[in-house]
Design a protein around this motif. Structure first.
Motif, PDB file in Angstrom:
ATOM      1  N   UNK A 139       0.827  -1.212   0.000  1.00  0.00           N
ATOM      2  CA  UNK A 139       0.000   0.000   0.000  1.00  0.00           C
ATOM      3  C   UNK A 139       0.857   1.256   0.000  1.00  0.00           C
ATOM      4  N   UNK A 140       1.981   1.222   0.722  1.00  0.00           N
ATOM      5  CA  UNK A 140       2.887   2.362   0.718  1.00  0.00           C
ATOM      6  C   UNK A 140       3.527   2.575  -0.640  1.00  0.00           C
ATOM      7  N   UNK A 141       3.865   1.487  -1.299  1.00  0.00           N
ATOM      8  CA  UNK A 141       4.446   1.581  -2.631  1.00  0.00           C
ATOM      9  C   UNK A 141       3.443   2.153  -3.623  1.00  0.00           C
ATOM     10  N   UNK A 142       2.192   1.763  -3.467  1.00  0.00           N
ATOM     11  CA  UNK A 142       1.137   2.306  -4.337  1.00  0.00           C
ATOM     12  C   UNK A 142       0.983   3.819  -4.127  1.00  0.00           C
ATOM     13  N   UNK A 143       1.019   4.254  -2.883  1.00  0.00           N
ATOM     14  CA  UNK A 143       0.906   5.691  -2.595  1.00  0.00           C
ATOM     15  C   UNK A 143       2.073   6.458  -3.216  1.00  0.00           C
ATOM     16  N   UNK A 144       3.275   5.921  -3.097  1.00  0.00           N
ATOM     17  CA  UNK A 144       4.445   6.579  -3.678  1.00  0.00           C
ATOM     18  C   UNK A 144       4.323   6.674  -5.193  1.00  0.00           C
TER      19      UNK A 144
END
Length: 583
Positions: free
Chosen positions: A567-572
């Motif tokens: 999910x953090x990678x998607x936000x980035x």
């Protein structure tokens, strides 16, 4: 083809300082697919259908007397060449094939070529993409330095000089060795690494579309106590259209099994000396000028995909290096993406057939790669982390059998005549830019437009598709994440193809890194699903049930743990600025 003594290709004849000919004065030979290209300077070369044709006398002509002293003189010729690997016991049958028997001028000429390849003990030349050989041709000895250009392994520099024996003359080679290597060569003595002993029967074949020299080579490479046979047919264009090479190749493919190859004798010999399998490399980064036309951009993209495919074939066929099958699958996915990209130009009737063949070959390789990942990465990692769990050895043996069966299926597909015909046909389509005659008249004008206009539209559409599939990312199911992964993978390939047009923008590198990170994490999530399907097939294996359950439990826990990172990678990724939109 035997070469006359020459100044390095791409150098000005008679220039003692070895300065390069200005770019505007070079006459490059069009080389796509597996056609090898060399730079050269020629006086008034003929240009036929986009290719610069060798105007040196054919081998049927009487050769000019050789100079008595060692010289470095001008190379007047280049090559357009295709190599076919064939079974040694079938060589005579190919020589008698109807296309040869009906169109050859005569019985041809026979030569015995003995070559010794040299390098330092630490292989300094090979590490830098260079090779140095001395070849005996009758009473002549010719020293040759070859190098791969940084941006295209198919385009090779080549410099020749006459020498008095099979011993190399390093002083003659030094002008063509990068300065950073010269001190190494002066400090380390050259040694003979391997020898090539080749018998060549060369014939001139005349077709309406062009004249081709067909050389039937058989012999062996020897390094220490090891040896490997050489059995190949080289098709070299002498005049006319490059399509004549493919015509002969396809006719020979009807007569027996042939394998298109770009692997050099030098690469084979050095691997033989090291006892190493063929290497499998990742694709080179594309270089596209921002002002390039769409037609030229598409040709560059397809050449890159096809080159990567052909470079991966030897390692995949050999089977000892698992990276071979992996890179071959990657090359096929890149090729399918490139073919899909061309659909955006307009309706092309050949695309569906090419894409279908690409998909067929990729499917027959997929199981081999899945079992490689399971047997070499997943299973040993979890077994090491769970030493008290029984059954990993039994599970490994069962997986190895599945892996062996998958490799047999992959090798069968690669040896199939269907594969050879697909490769030759694809090379011909790229070489002749077949899409020009295939695209509808109303769409033809798009090919002359700047590629950046096309890139902006295509990248924007695919980026929007990724964002749409990833909406409410936190709550997506495994199936929905799989759809995001597929869209992301397509955007990744399109970005590799088209973002070089925006290389001067800082946002390009940042966006590329974040896109690659997202695809990697989505791929890891997908690997877990693949592992689950493989374990289903192993569930009935004796003594392995507990180990299989341990792997399933391990990955179920991992799939939960990966969610916050994903999910953090998607936000980035979604926060990154897209480089194809101007500020």
């Amino acid at each position: 083809m035997l070469k006359s003594d020459s100044i390095p290709a791409g150098k000005t004849p008679g220039a003692p300082d070895g300065n390069l000919v200005p770019k505007a004065n070079r006459r490059p030979q069009v080389v796509d697919g597996f056609l090898r290209q060399r730079e050269y300077v020629a006086a008034e070369p003929a240009i036929v259908e986009g290719a610069v044709i060798d105007q040196t006398p054919s081998q049927d002509a009487t050769p000019a007397p050789e100079p008595a002293q060692s010289t470095v003189a001008a190379r007047p010729a280049g090559e357009i060449e295709l190599k076919l690997i064939v079974d040694a016991d079938r060589m005579a049958h190919f020589n008698a094939a109807p296309v040869i028997a009906a169109h050859a001028r005569n019985k041809g000429s026979r030569k015995h070529l003995k070559s010794v390849y040299y390098d330092t003990p630490e292989r300094a030349l090979r590490r830098d993409g260079l090779s140095l050989r001395v070849r005996q041709i009758g009473a002549r000895f010719v020293q040759t330095v070859k190098t791969d250009a940084a941006d295209d392994p198919l385009r090779r520099g080549e410099w020749e000089a006459s020498v008095p024996s099979l011993a190399p003359d390093l002083a003659l080679a030094m002008p063509f060795i990068p300065e950073k290597l010269r001190s190494d060569l002066e400090a380390q003595p050259l040694e003979a690494v391997f020898t090539a002993d080749i018998h060549r029967h060369a014939r001139i074949v005349d077709l309406p579309s062009g004249t081709v020299e067909v050389a039937f080579d058989h012999g062996e490479l020897t390094a220490g106590g090891r040896s490997t046979p050489v059995s190949e047919i080289e098709l070299e264009l002498k005049s006319g259209s490059a399509s004549s090479i493919y015509e002969i190749a396809l006719r020979l493919a009807e007569h027996g099994v042939v394998k298109p190859s770009i692997r050099t004798k030098s690469a084979r010999g050095f691997d033989l000396a090291a006892g190493a399998p063929p290497s499998a490399r990742r694709p080179r980064k594309l270089r596209l000028d921002a002002s390039v036309s769409l037609d030229e951009a598409l040709a560059t993209i397809l050449r890159s995909c096809f080159l990567h495919l052909l470079q991966s074939l030897p390692a995949a066929e050999d089977g000892r290096n698992p990276e071979g099958v992996h890179q071959l699958r990657v090359s096929l996915r890149r090729l399918r993406s490139a073919l899909d990209l061309m659909r955006s130009v307009g309706a092309l009737s050949n695309l569906d057939a090419l894409r279908s063949e690409t998909k067929w070959l990729a499917q027959d390789l997929s199981a081999a790669r899945d079992w490689d990942v399971f047997g070499l990465e997943t299973l040993p990692t979890i077994a090491k982390a769970c030493p008290s769990v029984a059954g990993f050895d039994a599970l490994g043996r069962a997986a190895a059998k599945r892996q062996s069966n998958a490799y047999r299926k992959a090798h069968h597909a690669l040896a199939d005549r269907r594969c050879a015909v697909f490769l030759i046909g694809l090379g011909n389509w790229i070489e002749t830019r077949g899409w020009r005659s295939d695209v509808a008249a109303e769409d033809l004008g798009r090919l002359a437009e700047p590629a950046v206009n096309f890139a902006q539209r295509v990248l924007s559409e695919q980026y929007a598709k990724v964002l749409k599939r990833g909406r409410r990312f936190k709550s997506l199911s495994a199936e929905e994440l799989h759809r995001v992964r597929l869209a992301t993978k397509r955007l990744r390939y399109l970005s590799e193809f088209l973002l070089p047009l925006y290389e001067d923008r800082k946002s390009t590198r940042r966006f590329s890194r974040r896109l690659a990170g997202l695809q990697e994490e989505l791929g890891a999530f997908n690997d877990m699903a693949v592992t689950a399907s493989l374990l289903d097939g192993l569930a009935a294996e004796p003594d392995s049930a507990v180990a299989a359950a341990a792997i399933a439990g391990w990955q179920a826990r991992a799939s939960i743990g990966i969610q916050p990172s994903l999910q953090g990678t998607w936000r980035d990724f979604t926060a990154a600025r897209v480089p194809w939109v101007s500020a």
